[in-house]
Design a protein around this motif. Sequence first.
Motif, PDB file in Angstrom:
ATOM      1  N   SER A  18       0.805  -1.221   0.000  1.00  0.00           N
ATOM      2  CA  SER A  18       0.000   0.000   0.000  1.00  0.00           C
ATOM      3  C   SER A  18       0.838   1.271   0.000  1.00  0.00           C
ATOM      4  N   THR A  19       2.135   1.176   0.329  1.00  0.00           N
ATOM      5  CA  THR A  19       2.955   2.387   0.438  1.00  0.00           C
ATOM      6  C   THR A  19       4.125   2.436  -0.537  1.00  0.00           C
ATOM      7  N   ILE A  20       4.533   1.295  -1.064  1.00  0.00           N
ATOM      8  CA  ILE A  20       5.666   1.252  -1.992  1.00  0.00           C
ATOM      9  C   ILE A  20       5.147   1.260  -3.428  1.00  0.00           C
ATOM     10  N   PRO A  21       5.655   2.137  -4.293  1.00  0.00           N
ATOM     11  CA  PRO A  21       5.169   2.187  -5.679  1.00  0.00           C
ATOM     12  C   PRO A  21       5.293   0.850  -6.393  1.00  0.00           C
ATOM     13  N   ALA A  22       4.302   0.547  -7.221  1.00  0.00           N
ATOM     14  CA  ALA A  22       4.220  -0.757  -7.875  1.00  0.00           C
ATOM     15  C   ALA A  22       5.396  -1.032  -8.802  1.00  0.00           C
ATOM     16  N   GLU A  23       6.023   0.016  -9.314  1.00  0.00           N
ATOM     17  CA  GLU A  23       7.146  -0.170 -10.251  1.00  0.00           C
ATOM     18  C   GLU A  23       8.483  -0.396  -9.536  1.00  0.00           C
ATOM     19  N   THR A  24       8.477  -0.413  -8.213  1.00  0.00           N
ATOM     20  CA  THR A  24       9.695  -0.641  -7.436  1.00  0.00           C
ATOM     21  C   THR A  24      10.253  -2.033  -7.711  1.00  0.00           C
ATOM     22  N   LYS A  25      11.581  -2.117  -7.901  1.00  0.00           N
ATOM     23  CA  LYS A  25      12.247  -3.394  -8.144  1.00  0.00           C
ATOM     24  C   LYS A  25      12.546  -4.075  -6.803  1.00  0.00           C
ATOM     25  N   ILE A  26      12.274  -5.372  -6.739  1.00  0.00           N
ATOM     26  CA  ILE A  26      12.401  -6.126  -5.497  1.00  0.00           C
ATOM     27  C   ILE A  26      13.597  -7.069  -5.566  1.00  0.00           C
ATOM     28  N   PHE A  27      14.426  -7.022  -4.537  1.00  0.00           N
ATOM     29  CA  PHE A  27      15.616  -7.868  -4.435  1.00  0.00           C
ATOM     30  C   PHE A  27      15.532  -8.652  -3.120  1.00  0.00           C
ATOM     31  N   PRO A  28      15.008  -9.895  -3.176  1.00  0.00           N
ATOM     32  CA  PRO A  28      14.781 -10.680  -1.957  1.00  0.00           C
ATOM     33  C   PRO A  28      16.033 -11.399  -1.481  1.00  0.00           C
ATOM     34  N   GLY A  29      15.858 -12.126  -0.360  1.00  0.00           N
ATOM     35  CA  GLY A  29      16.952 -12.893   0.217  1.00  0.00           C
ATOM     36  C   GLY A  29      17.178 -14.231  -0.449  1.00  0.00           C
ATOM     37  N   HIS A  30      16.247 -14.652  -1.293  1.00  0.00           N
ATOM     38  CA  HIS A  30      16.372 -15.903  -2.037  1.00  0.00           C
ATOM     39  C   HIS A  30      15.598 -15.766  -3.350  1.00  0.00           C
ATOM     40  N   GLY A  31      16.038 -16.519  -4.349  1.00  0.00           N
ATOM     41  CA  GLY A  31      15.229 -16.684  -5.547  1.00  0.00           C
ATOM     42  C   GLY A  31      15.264 -15.520  -6.518  1.00  0.00           C
ATOM     43  N   GLU A  32      14.246 -15.483  -7.364  1.00  0.00           N
ATOM     44  CA  GLU A  32      14.190 -14.492  -8.446  1.00  0.00           C
ATOM     45  C   GLU A  32      14.241 -13.085  -7.878  1.00  0.00           C
ATOM     46  N   ALA A  33      14.983 -12.222  -8.579  1.00  0.00           N
ATOM     47  CA  ALA A  33      15.185 -10.854  -8.101  1.00  0.00           C
ATOM     48  C   ALA A  33      15.073  -9.873  -9.256  1.00  0.00           C
ATOM     49  N   GLY A  34      14.829  -8.612  -8.911  1.00  0.00           N
ATOM     50  CA  GLY A  34      14.744  -7.566  -9.916  1.00  0.00           C
ATOM     51  C   GLY A  34      13.380  -7.445 -10.561  1.00  0.00           C
ATOM     52  N   PHE A  35      12.392  -8.172 -10.031  1.00  0.00           N
ATOM     53  CA  PHE A  35      11.033  -8.050 -10.565  1.00  0.00           C
ATOM     54  C   PHE A  35      10.353  -6.821  -9.958  1.00  0.00           C
ATOM     55  N   GLU A  36       9.330  -6.340 -10.621  1.00  0.00           N
ATOM     56  CA  GLU A  36       8.589  -5.198 -10.097  1.00  0.00           C
ATOM     57  C   GLU A  36       7.548  -5.661  -9.083  1.00  0.00           C
ATOM     58  N   LEU A  37       7.334  -4.843  -8.074  1.00  0.00           N
ATOM     59  CA  LEU A  37       6.348  -5.171  -7.053  1.00  0.00           C
ATOM     60  C   LEU A  37       4.988  -5.439  -7.682  1.00  0.00           C
ATOM     61  N   ALA A  38       4.695  -4.755  -8.777  1.00  0.00           N
ATOM     62  CA  ALA A  38       3.420  -4.921  -9.468  1.00  0.00           C
ATOM     63  C   ALA A  38       3.178  -6.350  -9.915  1.00  0.00           C
ATOM     64  N   GLU A  39       4.246  -7.101 -10.153  1.00  0.00           N
ATOM     65  CA  GLU A  39       4.102  -8.485 -10.608  1.00  0.00           C
ATOM     66  C   GLU A  39       3.528  -9.378  -9.512  1.00  0.00           C
ATOM     67  N   ASN A  40       3.555  -8.917  -8.277  1.00  0.00           N
ATOM     68  CA  ASN A  40       2.986  -9.682  -7.167  1.00  0.00           C
ATOM     69  C   ASN A  40       1.547  -9.269  -6.848  1.00  0.00           C
ATOM     70  N   LEU A  41       1.079  -8.215  -7.500  1.00  0.00           N
ATOM     71  CA  LEU A  41      -0.259  -7.724  -7.193  1.00  0.00           C
ATOM     72  C   LEU A  41      -1.316  -8.514  -7.955  1.00  0.00           C
TER      73      LEU A  41
END
Length: 229
Positions: A206-229
Amino acid sequence: MNDIICIPTGPFQVSTWILKLCKNFVIVIDPAACRFTHDEQKISSYLKNNNLKPVLFLLTHGHFDHIAGTGILKDLYPDIPLAVHEKDYFMCGQNASSAQNYSLDYFGLNEETSFLNNLPDPDVKITAQTNLAELMKTDNTELKHSLEEWKIIHTPGHTEGSICIYNEAKKVLFSGDTVFYHSYGRTDLPGGSEQKIAESLRKIYSTIPAETKIFPGHGEAGFELAENL
């Protein structure tokens, strides 16, 4: 992104992130390389070979697979602060092996217990949502400005002290084990809470823009937050 380097290290191939700031200064997020997995030199060799100078070792949470390399790096860089949220402090350092017996047993990794002995206690307890410049003091104006761009977001649920690291201008979020690609962190280990991680995820989405790139602690990285919505 050229200023974000992933080095898979340690148990469960944690995504250890090397975040380049200004000049040759970097932050190392979740150093996991250790003798247990025979990759103990992986992070330090990368830093040395690329003439990079760490200014902060930062833990997204205290689970054994994310902290296993802290001893190696603190031996090499004793003056560089190690930071973790105050609620996960007890999982690190001298208490790590005893604090994480249940998790090690759960994964059938009891033989790793000895590798968690005598880890360094964190130098910095993160107590509130803040920017990284407030975690460490520096007289370098350029470095301070770079650190100020990165903010801590407390996101309990995977553990009580889980955090994300966010840069609004760059639209980048290091999510630790809170947000994964089309998934989120497990809550069935000590300190986990399905209710709290649901609250943390609502805050993020609800607070982070959907186009923000996500870099997790495991697995696929660099995806946009919008891809999880």
